[in-house]
Design a protein around this motif. Sequence first.
Motif, short mmCIF file in Angstrom:
data_model
loop_
_atom_site.label_atom_id
_atom_site.label_comp_id
_atom_site.label_asym_id
_atom_site.label_seq_id
_atom_site.Cartn_x
_atom_site.Cartn_y
_atom_site.Cartn_z
N MET A 109 -126.25 -35.50 7.75
CA MET A 109 -127.58 -35.28 6.81
C MET A 109 -128.57 -36.24 7.26
SD MET A 109 -125.43 -35.47 3.16
CE MET A 109 -126.86 -34.91 2.19
N PHE A 123 -132.57 -37.56 5.81
CA PHE A 123 -133.42 -37.28 4.61
C PHE A 123 -134.75 -37.56 4.92
CE2 PHE A 123 -129.92 -37.73 1.87
CZ PHE A 123 -128.94 -38.41 2.62
N TYR A 170 -138.69 -38.46 3.53
CA TYR A 170 -139.25 -39.33 2.31
C TYR A 170 -140.71 -39.33 2.37
CZ TYR A 170 -134.86 -41.08 0.26
OH TYR A 170 -133.82 -41.33 -0.42
N LEU A 183 -138.07 -38.66 -2.35
CA LEU A 183 -137.29 -37.91 -1.30
C LEU A 183 -138.14 -36.48 -1.45
CD1 LEU A 183 -134.92 -37.44 0.30
CD2 LEU A 183 -133.66 -36.57 -1.95
N VAL A 223 -127.97 -42.19 6.56
CA VAL A 223 -127.26 -43.14 6.27
C VAL A 223 -126.25 -43.96 7.28
CG1 VAL A 223 -125.07 -43.46 4.75
CG2 VAL A 223 -126.75 -42.01 3.98
N VAL A 258 -123.23 -46.86 8.18
CA VAL A 258 -122.05 -47.90 7.61
C VAL A 258 -121.85 -48.89 8.56
CG1 VAL A 258 -119.72 -48.43 6.48
CG2 VAL A 258 -121.13 -45.88 6.18
N TYR A 310 -123.55 -50.59 3.75
CA TYR A 310 -124.00 -49.13 4.04
C TYR A 310 -125.20 -48.99 3.15
CZ TYR A 310 -122.42 -47.05 -0.32
OH TYR A 310 -122.41 -46.90 -1.93
N TYR A 361 -129.45 -46.84 4.19
CA TYR A 361 -130.16 -46.14 5.22
C TYR A 361 -130.79 -47.14 6.44
CZ TYR A 361 -131.04 -42.06 1.70
OH TYR A 361 -131.03 -41.19 0.83
N ASN A 403 -120.15 -42.43 -2.06
CA ASN A 403 -120.13 -41.52 -1.10
C ASN A 403 -121.30 -41.64 -0.19
OD1 ASN A 403 -120.29 -39.18 0.60
ND2 ASN A 403 -119.72 -37.82 -0.98
N THR A 404 -121.18 -42.21 0.84
CA THR A 404 -122.27 -42.43 1.86
C THR A 404 -122.89 -41.48 2.30
OG1 THR A 404 -120.55 -42.32 4.03
CG2 THR A 404 -121.01 -44.63 2.55
N GLY A 405 -122.68 -40.17 2.00
CA GLY A 405 -123.28 -38.86 2.30
C GLY A 405 -124.43 -38.56 1.37
N ASN A 406 -124.46 -39.42 0.29
CA ASN A 406 -125.45 -39.17 -0.94
C ASN A 406 -126.63 -39.63 -0.73
OD1 ASN A 406 -123.49 -37.73 -2.47
ND2 ASN A 406 -122.93 -39.47 -3.86
N GLN A 407 -127.78 -39.09 -1.36
CA GLN A 407 -128.97 -39.47 -1.60
C GLN A 407 -128.87 -40.79 -2.45
OE1 GLN A 407 -131.19 -36.72 -3.97
NE2 GLN A 407 -132.71 -38.45 -4.50
N PHE A 408 -129.88 -41.70 -2.08
CA PHE A 408 -129.97 -43.12 -2.56
C PHE A 408 -131.24 -43.05 -3.37
CE2 PHE A 408 -126.43 -43.95 -0.48
CZ PHE A 408 -126.66 -44.56 0.67
#
Lengths: 116, 113
Positions: free
Chosen positions: A31, A33, A35, A45, A96, A98, A103, A105, B96-101
Motif C-alpha cells: 500500500m 498513501f 496526503y 489523506l 508503512v 516496521v 512502526y 510512515y 495492523n501495519t497496513g492500515n491508514q493512520f
Amino acid sequence: SAVISQKPSRDICQRGTSLTIQCQVDSQVTMMFWYRQQPGQSLTLIATANQGSEATYESGFVIDKFPISRPNLTFSTLTVSNMSPEDSSIYLCSVVRVWETNYGYTFGSGTRLTVV
Amino acid sequence: TQLLEQSPQFLSIQEGENLTVYCNSSSVFSSLQWYRQEPGEGPVLLVTVVTGGEVKKLKRLTFQFGDARKDSSLHITAAQPGDTGLYLCAGDPRRNTGNQFYFGTGTSLTVIP
C-alpha cells in the motif's frame, strides 16, 4: 528505513493544467498513501493506492480530479487535474515501515504545488 | 473519522526551556506515533508507543502513552533550536501495519536561540 524518492519537489502551474507527481520506493510495498498538507498544518489523506486495484479515495476526493496509478509494487503517481488555486498545497506520498520497536510512515520529501 | 487534537497549536520558547505537547482523542488506538517535520521535508517518525502507560525516551524527548490508549504526550527537556518544527501525532486504530493512520492537528514549535 525505506527511502522514497518523490518528484518534482516543487512546481508552479497555470490553472486548468494538470501535474503528475511521482513516488519511487526502494523496496516493494503493498500500500502507498497520498496526503495533502497546507504549510504548517496537519495531513489529509487523499487516497490509498494498492497495486493491481483501483485506489480508495477519502471523502471529498474523487478519481477524476486526483487519478492515481500504481503499475507495480515500488511506484505510484498522483495527478492533480484541471488545477485551480485551491489546489495549491504540499502533496506527500508515504508507505508503512516496521523497524526495531517502531512502526509508522516513511514519507517522501513532498511536492510543493502553487497554482496561479 | 477518529479525531486527534493536539495542544498547544503554536509554541514559541527560549532555548533551554522545557515544554510538553499533548495529543488527545476520545478513541482508543492500538498504537500512537510522533513525527517531526521540518520545512521542505516530509514528516519523520520519532517514536511509536504501543502499550498503555508506556514511556519511551529519545535523548531529551520523552513520550508517554495514556493508560487508556486515548492520549499521549511529548515532553522536551532543555529545548534547542534544532527542535524547531511541526510535531504531529498519529494513531493506528488497529494493530495492523497496513492500515491508514489518523493524524493529529499539529503543534508548531519554535525554539529561539
